[in-house]
Design a protein around this motif. Structure first.
Motif, mmCIF file in Angstrom:
data_model
loop_
_atom_site.group_PDB
_atom_site.id
_atom_site.type_symbol
_atom_site.label_atom_id
_atom_site.label_comp_id
_atom_site.label_asym_id
_atom_site.label_seq_id
_atom_site.Cartn_x
_atom_site.Cartn_y
_atom_site.Cartn_z
ATOM 1 N N ARG A 98 -4.562 -5.808 3.289
ATOM 2 C CA ARG A 98 -4.881 -7.108 2.680
ATOM 3 C C ARG A 98 -3.641 -7.997 2.588
ATOM 4 N N GLU B 192 -2.804 -6.638 -2.849
ATOM 5 C CA GLU B 192 -2.951 -5.180 -2.822
ATOM 6 C C GLU B 192 -3.499 -4.600 -4.119
ATOM 7 N N GLY B 193 -3.531 -5.425 -5.191
ATOM 8 C CA GLY B 193 -4.136 -4.969 -6.440
ATOM 9 C C GLY B 193 -3.196 -4.254 -7.383
ATOM 10 N N ILE B 194 -1.953 -4.013 -6.949
ATOM 11 C CA ILE B 194 -1.018 -3.278 -7.797
ATOM 12 C C ILE B 194 0.049 -4.213 -8.351
ATOM 13 N N ILE B 195 0.203 -4.193 -9.684
ATOM 14 C CA ILE B 195 1.263 -4.963 -10.330
ATOM 15 C C ILE B 195 2.500 -4.075 -10.378
ATOM 16 N N ALA C 209 0.503 -8.282 -5.834
ATOM 17 C CA ALA C 209 -0.538 -7.910 -6.811
ATOM 18 C C ALA C 209 -1.884 -8.502 -6.424
ATOM 19 N N ARG C 210 -1.875 -9.757 -5.990
ATOM 20 C CA ARG C 210 -3.135 -10.418 -5.667
ATOM 21 C C ARG C 210 -3.734 -9.892 -4.361
#
Lengths: 455, 455
Positions: free
Chosen positions: B88, B379-382, B376-377
């Motif tokens: 992504r 891959e979803g990981i912060i 984060a936006r």
């Protein structure tokens, strides 16, 4: 009996279907009623708020519902989650009990919540929705939906209960990092919020109020749907990936649980764990299985509430749901387990409770943190304050085994890590926490306003 | 080329041995010198501070060092960690590059640090030590050692750099939850700390000062050893589980990296990733492999420091180490990537840099957070602010591929989640962050006080 501490599944073992308890209920769920007509609602009543696929799942009686590939693809980021044998905790307690926990804290937002958030955003996106409004208590749900929104490019607006918005800024910033917009509820962004603030400018908010705001937001905008992180049947359905995996993993470990414990706020995380197991109790395979729902004494929905039709929100916008309730006007004290402060409860859990298939227990805040600290020092994982409720009762049951000499198998539903909740642990360590029992008189008062429904 | 997004290993694939680069270095490391005699130190000099097994590992030239079962047992809580293909992110960047990241954020403290913390506490416990003193910057190391202390029942005392102690209370409370004692450094608990506070009561502290305090604590108590979370050879050794797993996983994905990027503070997390790969560059199998060490412009140790013998701490208590240094008196500005603010650098990384086997790059704070938010936006990981440095350069390299049309394979060492660092993201979103380039004049000043060492 396997000697391993960890039971992990391959990513190909992520369940392909969710398990739908409605196929196996000994009696069907009471219908959900229209707030105006008091007649059972149909799909058309819910269509302004929910994706049609979710409405279908809400009432489906098919036993297995396929998980879309796009959802499983995102699940892969953290699923399957691990099941652990808590050997070090057993040793610390000196108990003959076997303690297991299934750990949902490795998801990107750190909790079980994305199991349904990802599914809900997916179906909405597929049906052309550009924006989703929701509410959040402690912020776990809001951050999970923000994460899911980022995964699929859907805009997310979160109404966050004011007291948590202040107490838990980290969750708010997480939502912002994922690109969601988060406001303190009651807010000035809705008529409901403005009305409440006019009456009480310092209102600490409640989940019921935040739901009202999110529902109003979604109902008044064509491009927007509403999303709920717990309570509803389809939410519990999505969470069954937890229990389905856990069942495989317990089998790997060569055991079947005697007791399953979990915390309940709206009920979705724990139901996600126990529903695939309760099937075995309903069909008579495992008649002695005990399922203990744990709630806070400060919000004793099942242990002290009334089983009745009530609104899901404060402003009486939602349909009427038959559930244990403390009254839709209930404003919980600002305890730290913000995710467990809802006046109602998942109708499926309430129904199973009425049928005598599950139990409920309420615990106090201080012993709950005591259990969380003991768990952290033994097992190495710092848990969310919500999860500490489950751990408290898991430890209590293990200590009963120590007295009786029984070697029961206890399975704890571990809903997430507590890294974002360290202020709550700080309050505990510094002696600032108090146990709070909700006064019976206040519950009676809140329950006086229940809607009248023809028998 | 595998189309999967996740490459996970079975728990039986947790490495059985750590990889020791000292077996394969084209030239040996310069010796560590005694601060008094300026002669190479021997095991006896280090024995008051470290477990004998760790001292042996520090100088060993054996290629493979066995990981004790007790350490692997604890590793199982979160290892093997997953390798992900960042599809992504690639899409968001519209790059032909293939981006992978190896994610260490699922460990109980949320970072790579317990890979060595568990090993260090284990060896100390085995040799009869009851208590360990250490320092911590952002708190990641302190919380990892606290976690490991809880696993083995060893008492932990942490000296935490004052500015982080104030900025990052969550890490402090995590340490407390695991049962460790954490104080703000400079503290009143050591002579070094009291002397510094006498000169400057509002001193923001530095890693160099905190090391001095922890070393003094350990040196003055018989039951206590000292532990360092980075820099030293044995620490990098323990971290090689990251790279050993990543190599297997990249093979599963059918690729070999063209570029490996990671952030460096003391250097252990990134070295843990790249050392097992650099073996292939040294033996000529992969001559074109590029390894980019990323550091903050506010603490540009390798890019602007001097390669010289220096003390590891502010009070000149440690042996002299040949490394890139900004001077042991260097006090970094209070930027948010607290884990990357050390005046020195792992001698192994510095040595490889001198040999032309690795590169270094410095990045600014604001573009670093920009990269973290983009990651984060997508891959979803912060990610932790430290990790965002690696992500920044990973993205930059992917964007270069977009310009050149090359489809390079980029591997990012992802050292941990940012759930405890949300205040830093808040500062970024609210425009409170500033880019800070350390003035050359101040570096020169700090370097003027380097110890004199005979050639």
């Amino acid at each position: 009996m396997d000697k391993r501490t960890k039971f992990s599944l391959d990513e190909n073992q992520i369940p392909t279907h969710w398990y739908n308890i409605q196929a196996d209920l000994p009696q069907p769920l009471p219908p959900v009623l229209h707030p105006g007509t008091k007649k059972p609602i149909g799909p058309a009543d819910l269509a302004p708020l929910f994706a049609m696929e979710l409405i279908k799942q809400e009432v489906s009686t098919e036993r297995w519902i396929e998980i879309p590939d796009e959802v499983r693809d995102i699940y892969r980021l953290w699923r399957p989650t691990n099941l652990f044998r808590a050997y070090r905790l057993e040793k610390a307690l000196d108990t003959p009990a076997k303690i297991f926990y299934k750990y949902e804290g490795t998801s990107p937002p750190g909790s079980h919540k994305p199991n349904t958030a990802v599914a809900q955003v997916y179906y909405n996106k597929k049906e052309g929705i550009k924006r989703i409004a929701t509410e959040t208590g402690a912020g776990q749900w809001g951050s999970a939906l923000a994460f899911a929104g980022a995964c699929f490019g859907v805009e997310i607006k979160v109404y966050m209960v004011a007291v948590s918005y202040q107490q838990k800024p980290y969750r708010r910033i997480m939502m912002q990092t994922w690109g969601a917009k988060c406001v303190s509820s009651p807010s000035r962004d809705t008529r409901t919020g403005r009305d409440i603030l006019a009456r009480d400018p310092n209102c600490p908010g409640s989940l019921g109020m935040a739901i009202s705001e999110a529902v109003e937001d979604a109902a008044t905008r064509d491009d927007t749907h509403y999303s709920l992180g717990s309570v509803l049947n389809h939410v519990l359905l999505h969470q069954t990936v937890i229990g389905l995996e856990a069942k495989e993993q317990m089998e790997m470990a060569g055991v079947y649980p005697d007791i399953i414990v979990g915390c309940i706020g709206g009920g979705s995380n724990f139901a996600g764990m126990f529903l695939p197991f309760i099937k075995d109790k309903i069909d008579g395979t495992k008649p002695d299985l005990r399922i203990i729902n744990v709630e806070p004494e400060s919000c004793p929905t099942v242990t002290k509430g009334l089983y009745a039709y009530d609104f899901g929100d404060e402003a009486k916008l939602t349909p009427l749901i038959k559930m244990y309730t403390l009254g839709h006007g209930f404003i919980p004290p600002p305890v730290h387990a913000g995710g467990l402060r809802y006046h109602g409860m998942a109708p499926i859990i309430c129904h199973l409770h009425r049928l005598g298939l599950v139990e409920a227990r309420a615990v106090h805040q201080i012993p709950t943190f005591e259990a969380g600290v003991q768990f952290a020092r033994a097992e190495g994982i710092i848990s969310a304050p919500e999860t500490d409720h489950a751990i408290r009762v898991g430890i209590d049951e293990a200590l009963k085994c120590k007295e009786s000499g029984e070697s029961k198998t206890i399975l704890i539903a571990h809903s997430g890590h507590g890294h974002v909740d360290m202020a709550a642990y700080d309050a505990y360590f510094s002696g600032k926490l108090e146990d709070y029992e909700y006064p019976e008189a206040k519950i009676k008062e809140a329950l006086a306003d229940l809607p009248k429904v023809p028998a």
